[in-house]
Write a protein that holds these residues in place. Structure first.
Motif, mmCIF file in Angstrom:
data_model
loop_
_atom_site.group_PDB
_atom_site.id
_atom_site.type_symbol
_atom_site.label_atom_id
_atom_site.label_comp_id
_atom_site.label_asym_id
_atom_site.label_seq_id
_atom_site.Cartn_x
_atom_site.Cartn_y
_atom_site.Cartn_z
ATOM 1 N N MET A 175 0.827 -1.206 0.000
ATOM 2 C CA MET A 175 0.000 0.000 0.000
ATOM 3 C C MET A 175 0.862 1.256 0.000
ATOM 4 N N LEU A 176 1.969 1.237 0.706
ATOM 5 C CA LEU A 176 2.850 2.393 0.730
ATOM 6 C C LEU A 176 3.445 2.669 -0.650
ATOM 7 N N ALA A 177 3.875 1.597 -1.334
ATOM 8 C CA ALA A 177 4.432 1.755 -2.676
ATOM 9 C C ALA A 177 3.393 2.330 -3.644
ATOM 10 N N VAL A 178 2.150 1.846 -3.533
ATOM 11 C CA VAL A 178 1.084 2.365 -4.394
ATOM 12 C C VAL A 178 0.847 3.847 -4.111
ATOM 13 N N GLU A 193 0.471 6.832 8.080
ATOM 14 C CA GLU A 193 1.429 7.549 7.239
ATOM 15 C C GLU A 193 0.813 7.929 5.894
ATOM 16 N N ILE A 194 0.058 7.019 5.306
ATOM 17 C CA ILE A 194 -0.562 7.286 4.007
ATOM 18 C C ILE A 194 -1.533 8.460 4.099
ATOM 19 N N GLY A 195 -2.162 8.621 5.256
ATOM 20 C CA GLY A 195 -3.081 9.737 5.433
ATOM 21 C C GLY A 195 -2.417 11.097 5.356
ATOM 22 N N ILE A 196 -1.109 11.138 5.633
ATOM 23 C CA ILE A 196 -0.370 12.404 5.567
ATOM 24 C C ILE A 196 0.780 12.303 4.564
ATOM 25 N N PHE A 241 14.730 16.592 7.339
ATOM 26 C CA PHE A 241 14.476 15.197 6.969
ATOM 27 C C PHE A 241 14.133 14.376 8.214
ATOM 28 N N ALA A 242 14.915 14.571 9.287
ATOM 29 C CA ALA A 242 14.666 13.833 10.529
ATOM 30 C C ALA A 242 13.315 14.202 11.124
ATOM 31 N N ALA A 243 12.959 15.489 11.063
ATOM 32 C CA ALA A 243 11.667 15.931 11.597
ATOM 33 C C ALA A 243 10.520 15.314 10.810
ATOM 34 N N THR A 244 10.688 15.180 9.503
ATOM 35 C CA THR A 244 9.659 14.561 8.669
ATOM 36 C C THR A 244 9.511 13.084 9.023
ATOM 37 N N MET A 245 10.622 12.409 9.292
ATOM 38 C CA MET A 245 10.562 11.009 9.706
ATOM 39 C C MET A 245 9.765 10.835 10.990
ATOM 40 N N GLU A 246 9.825 11.836 11.869
ATOM 41 C CA GLU A 246 9.115 11.740 13.148
ATOM 42 C C GLU A 246 7.601 11.681 12.946
ATOM 43 N N MET A 247 7.122 12.103 11.770
ATOM 44 C CA MET A 247 5.693 12.050 11.492
ATOM 45 C C MET A 247 5.194 10.625 11.310
ATOM 46 N N GLU A 248 6.106 9.692 11.044
ATOM 47 C CA GLU A 248 5.699 8.321 10.725
ATOM 48 C C GLU A 248 5.023 7.625 11.885
ATOM 49 N N PHE A 249 5.708 7.614 13.017
ATOM 50 C CA PHE A 249 5.189 6.883 14.170
ATOM 51 C C PHE A 249 4.696 7.894 15.199
#
Length: 305
Positions: free
Chosen positions: A140-143, A204-207, A227-235
């Protein structure tokens, strides 16, 4: 953004800065030079999915590559046998055991959002029913990434693999196919980890559009903090149990692999090998166990280019 897919680093010589009275400073890149007393390597962070706006790459990056004798990547996806092995290993570990289905094992708070997303994307839910939770998440992430107009064929790692073949440079794989697939497939041994990963990917897909915009801006500006701050949005899902599951995923996908990458880079320096290394940018950011931090702890000089 989670992925073995994992997005950064390397260069040979920095372009000269603008004249002091211009008020401008030299542009930075997602590129680092790592040195010991008598040798150096270049480390570039890759985004594995990109679009034409990333190209042409800055001459600082291109010159670093030209000055290097070899290219090192996570795995050599330009090799047909490697691609075939990735498919074989992925299929082997992605499938649920006979008699089990994804819809049958998912809790309602994960199954509902997944079914809704499948319907909105016109994907038959049964297409995922034989997959383990981690494999459904990756699919789903790849799509979702492709829906946003990004293409794996335009990824930074793929670009440099093409350049290595064109320029006759040797290619070094930092990981085996088995190691890379196992980083995700190992989550299948614990359904709670795989389900948490799927739950986090659905979040994650929602954002995803905001995250992709953040990654693209960060990479193009050489801004590893963004980049690191954006990664923090994942979890960002919440409670103590979630934090333990998140820690296991981060250890498996990033930290354990970062330690192996840092060891390989250390060996290149001991052998005085001038190597241009391209790994996912996510492996290079953060202060805990990023590849760059591990190299600093070993006493190497790490210079942003």
């Amino acid at each position: 953004m989670t992925r073995l897919i994992s997005i950064v680093a390397g260069l040979a010589m920095l372009l000269s800065a603008c004249s002091s009275d211009s008020g401008h400073v030299a542009r930075k890149h997602f590129l680092w030079k790592v040195s010991d007393s008598n040798s150096s390597v270049f480390l570039l962070g890759s985004v594995h999915f990109a679009d034409p706006s990333f190209y042409p790459l800055d001459s600082v990056i291109e010159n670093a590559f030209k000055a290097s004798s070899h290219l090192a990547v996570e795995v050599d996806v330009s090799n047909d046998s490697v691609v075939s092995e990735i498919a074989t290993q992925s299929q082997k570990f992605a499938a649920l055991e006979e008699g089990r289905t994804l819809s049958g094992i998912l809790p309602d708070n994960v199954k509902g959002p997944l079914d809704s997303l499948c319907r909105s994307w016109n994907i038959p839910c049964e297409n995922l029913d034989k997959l383990r939770p981690w494999a459904a998440a990756m699919t789903m992430l790849a799509v979702g990434i492709q829906f946003l107009g990004l293409d794996a064929e335009l990824g930074i790692d793929v670009y440099f693999l093409q350049q290595a073949h064109a320029q006759g440079k040797g290619i070094i794989a930092l990981e085996t196919v088995e190691e890379q697939v196992a980083a995700l497939a190992g989550m299948g041994a614990n359904d709670s980890v795989g389900m948490y990963y799927l739950k986090s990917v659905l979040h994650e897909i929602g954002i995803l559009d905001s995250m992709i915009a953040g990654y693209m801006e960060a990479w193009k500006a050489g801004d590893d903090s963004l980049f690191a701050a954006t990664m923090e949005m994942e979890f960002s899902l919440g409670d103590k149990t979630d934090s333990l599951l998140e820690r296991e995923i981060v250890e498996r996908i990033y930290f354990s692999r970062n330690r192996k990458m840092a060891e390989s880079i250390s060996e290149f320096l001991k052998q005085d090998s001038c190597v241009f290394i391209v790994v996912g940018a996510a492996h290079l950011v953060g202060k805990e166990e990023s590849v760059l931090e591990l190299l600093r702890r070993r006493g190497y000089t790490v210079e942003k280019m």
